[in-house]
Design a protein around this motif. Structure first.
Motif, PDB file in Angstrom:
ATOM      1  N   SER A   1     177.475  45.963  91.494  1.00  7.98           N
ATOM      2  CA  SER A   1     176.452  45.201  92.208  1.00  7.98           C
ATOM      3  C   SER A   1     175.169  45.039  91.382  1.00  7.98           C
TER       4      SER A   1
ATOM      5  N   SER B   1     173.080  47.599  98.004  1.00  9.63           N
ATOM      6  CA  SER B   1     174.511  47.872  98.072  1.00  9.63           C
ATOM      7  C   SER B   1     174.791  49.314  98.472  1.00  9.63           C
ATOM      8  N   VAL B   2     173.948  50.252  98.042  1.00 10.11           N
ATOM      9  CA  VAL B   2     174.123  51.645  98.436  1.00 10.11           C
ATOM     10  C   VAL B   2     173.994  51.780  99.949  1.00 10.11           C
TER      11      VAL B   2
ATOM     12  N   PHE C   1     171.653  47.149  93.438  1.00  6.11           N
ATOM     13  CA  PHE C   1     172.245  48.461  93.664  1.00  6.11           C
ATOM     14  C   PHE C   1     171.712  49.139  94.923  1.00  6.11           C
TER      15      PHE C   1
ATOM     16  N   LEU D   1     180.159  48.374  94.747  1.00  5.29           N
ATOM     17  CA  LEU D   1     178.887  49.071  94.559  1.00  5.29           C
ATOM     18  C   LEU D   1     178.591  49.283  93.080  1.00  5.29           C
TER      19      LEU D   1
END
Length: 187
Positions: free
Chosen positions: A88, A94-95, A91, A85
């Motif tokens: 990444s 990915s969160v 972002f 994360l």
């Protein structure tokens, strides 16, 4: 307390029903709904677990935690997710994925530490069997009512591969439940 433990068990059982039946994407406009519902349940489970009692962070309890079950691999996997994360380039995406994975880890910990009696596990297995039957019934009905040019069973998942993957995930639980059934009332 027993009430908090029962709330956690009820939330996990409710999550098992809500995610496949309510939050599965029926069309492309609702694809994030399952992730949102799963993450919401994960946050509720975490809040309920933390509200229940203050975590014991003594050396003995931390060592015992890492020696129990698959806790060490789960924590290492979550650490890998956190590193991924942080690095990444996408972002926000990915969160959301990290929250989904963390929700799965929270469910693992709730089942490991709060499903203490065999009747809790039996209820969860029975619910998985009923969910398999329900998802299959929806898929059969959808297949029967689809036009002949698009004869594929997708159920609530919108894709036959997602439906098949979901049912394959449930297959070991249903098979074990069928093989270990002890009380047969069939005449």
């Amino acid at each position: 307390s027993i009430a908090a433990q029962n709330r956690l068990i009820i939330m996990v059982l409710l999550m098992m029903v809500v995610v496949p039946f309510v939050a599965t994407p029926l069309d492309s406009r609702k694809t994030g709904m399952a992730a949102l519902v799963c993450e919401g349940f994960g946050v509720l489970l975490l809040v309920t677990m933390m509200w229940r009692k203050r975590p014991d962070l003594s050396k003995e309890s931390v060592v015992g935690f890492f020696k129990t079950g698959a806790n060490t691999p789960v924590v290492l996997y979550l650490a890998l997710v956190a590193i991924s994360l942080a690095r990444s380039p996408h972002f926000l995406y990915s969160v959301q994925e990290a929250l989904r994975i963390a929700s799965g880890a929270i469910v693992y910990f709730v089942v490991l530490y709060h499903f203490r009696r065999s009747e809790h596990i039996s209820k969860a297995l029975d619910l998985l069997v009923y969910i398999s039957i329900g998802v299959s019934a929806v898929a059969f009905a959808q297949y029967a009512n689809s036009p002949s040019s698009a004869h594929t069973a997708t159920g609530l998942f919108g894709d036959h591969q997602l439906l098949g993957s979901f049912l394959m995930l449930l297959l070991p639980f249903v098979a074990v439940s069928a093989m270990t059934e002890q009380n047969s009332n069939r005449a």
